[in-house]
Design a protein around this motif. Structure first.
Motif, PDB file in Angstrom:
ATOM      1  N   LEU A 125      10.631   4.231   1.464  1.00  0.00           N
ATOM      2  CA  LEU A 125      11.377   5.266   1.027  1.00  0.00           C
ATOM      3  C   LEU A 125      12.135   6.188   1.990  1.00  0.00           C
ATOM      4  O   LEU A 125      13.243   6.905   2.142  1.00  0.00           O
ATOM      5  CB  LEU A 125      10.637   6.123  -0.019  1.00  0.00           C
ATOM      6  N   TYR A 126      11.288   6.472   3.108  1.00  0.00           N
ATOM      7  CA  TYR A 126      11.814   7.358   4.318  1.00  0.00           C
ATOM      8  C   TYR A 126      12.562   6.458   5.189  1.00  0.00           C
ATOM      9  O   TYR A 126      12.563   7.067   6.120  1.00  0.00           O
ATOM     10  CB  TYR A 126      10.467   8.334   4.801  1.00  0.00           C
ATOM     11  N   ARG A 127      12.427   5.270   5.323  1.00  0.00           N
ATOM     12  CA  ARG A 127      13.342   4.333   6.137  1.00  0.00           C
ATOM     13  C   ARG A 127      12.513   4.527   7.604  1.00  0.00           C
ATOM     14  O   ARG A 127      13.257   4.831   8.447  1.00  0.00           O
ATOM     15  CB  ARG A 127      14.863   4.662   6.364  1.00  0.00           C
ATOM     16  N   GLU A 134      17.036   0.082   7.114  1.00  0.00           N
ATOM     17  CA  GLU A 134      17.461  -0.015   5.747  1.00  0.00           C
ATOM     18  C   GLU A 134      18.644   1.052   5.319  1.00  0.00           C
ATOM     19  O   GLU A 134      18.435   2.283   5.810  1.00  0.00           O
ATOM     20  CB  GLU A 134      16.354   0.017   4.865  1.00  0.00           C
ATOM     21  N   THR A 135      19.768   0.657   4.869  1.00  0.00           N
ATOM     22  CA  THR A 135      20.730   1.267   4.391  1.00  0.00           C
ATOM     23  C   THR A 135      21.163   1.484   2.816  1.00  0.00           C
ATOM     24  O   THR A 135      21.979   2.499   2.715  1.00  0.00           O
ATOM     25  CB  THR A 135      22.090   1.014   5.314  1.00  0.00           C
ATOM     26  N   ASP A 154       0.806  -1.272  -0.011  1.00  0.00           N
ATOM     27  CA  ASP A 154       0.050  -0.008  -0.012  1.00  0.00           C
ATOM     28  C   ASP A 154       0.792   1.006  -0.043  1.00  0.00           C
ATOM     29  O   ASP A 154       2.114   1.085   0.140  1.00  0.00           O
ATOM     30  CB  ASP A 154      -0.818   0.069   1.049  1.00  0.00           C
ATOM     31  N   GLY A 155       0.684   2.510  -0.096  1.00  0.00           N
ATOM     32  CA  GLY A 155       0.931   3.772  -0.200  1.00  0.00           C
ATOM     33  C   GLY A 155       1.721   4.066   1.176  1.00  0.00           C
ATOM     34  O   GLY A 155       2.875   4.410   0.855  1.00  0.00           O
ATOM     35  N   VAL A 156       1.059   3.603   2.280  1.00  0.00           N
ATOM     36  CA  VAL A 156       1.872   4.031   3.620  1.00  0.00           C
ATOM     37  C   VAL A 156       3.186   2.988   3.496  1.00  0.00           C
ATOM     38  O   VAL A 156       4.209   3.790   4.072  1.00  0.00           O
ATOM     39  CB  VAL A 156       0.875   3.726   4.535  1.00  0.00           C
ATOM     40  N   GLU A 157       3.164   1.948   3.241  1.00  0.00           N
ATOM     41  CA  GLU A 157       4.169   1.184   3.209  1.00  0.00           C
ATOM     42  C   GLU A 157       5.346   1.342   2.270  1.00  0.00           C
ATOM     43  O   GLU A 157       6.380   1.527   2.404  1.00  0.00           O
ATOM     44  CB  GLU A 157       3.810  -0.244   3.072  1.00  0.00           C
TER      45      GLU A 157
END
Length: 151
Positions: free
Chosen positions: A46-48, A55-56, A38-41
């Motif tokens: 993208l914003y980690r 996520e690096t 979904d869009g929130v995920e």
């Protein structure tokens, strides 16, 4: 150093996710396919944020974005990505079943890099996704910060 190319697939339909991943994997076009349902995920990735806080790796070389999703739809996600200086250079290809001219116009006005209507026939769907993958995963040079380097 070699660049590992990653695609972010944003879709809530499990059958479409399975077919898309299969088409990309069989063609050996990318090293990694990250799925957001979904869009929130997608924005969390993208914003980690949340489960992606550790996520690096760099950003994906392309985002395949469905429009009709729960929580936050594809238009809202596209608007957020293209209004953020850190994300706006990531190519976004709308991969949707919507043939509505309003959706097409809105997405291009917001900065979409492509708009592809999902073919109904399985073989056509697989070939379309493979062609998208070939272009964005092999032919296109990704913007700085997309992908990750390995030795």
């Amino acid at each position: 150093m070699k660049l590992f190319k990653r695609i972010l697939l944003v879709d809530d339909d499990s059958k479409d996710i399975e077919m898309t991943m299969s088409a990309l994997s069989v063609s050996h076009l990318v090293n990694d396919i990250q799925v957001a349902r979904d869009g929130v995920e997608a924005l969390d990735y993208l914003y980690r944020r949340g489960k992606f806080a550790q996520e690096t790796d760099g950003y994906p070389v392309v985002i395949l974005l469905d429009l009709k999703m729960p929580k936050l739809d594809g238009v809202q996600v596209l608007k957020q990505i293209k209004s953020d200086d850190n994300l706006k250079s990531i190519p976004v290809v709308i991969l949707t079943s919507s043939r509505e001219s309003k959706d097409l116009e809105t997405c291009y006005k917001l900065g979409a890099n492509g708009y592809v209507v999902k073919p109904v026939k399985f073989a056509d769907f697989v070939e379309t996704v493979r062609e998208i993958g070939v272009f964005w995963g092999l032919i296109n040079e990704p913007p700085p910060g997309c992908g990750r380097k390995s030795s």
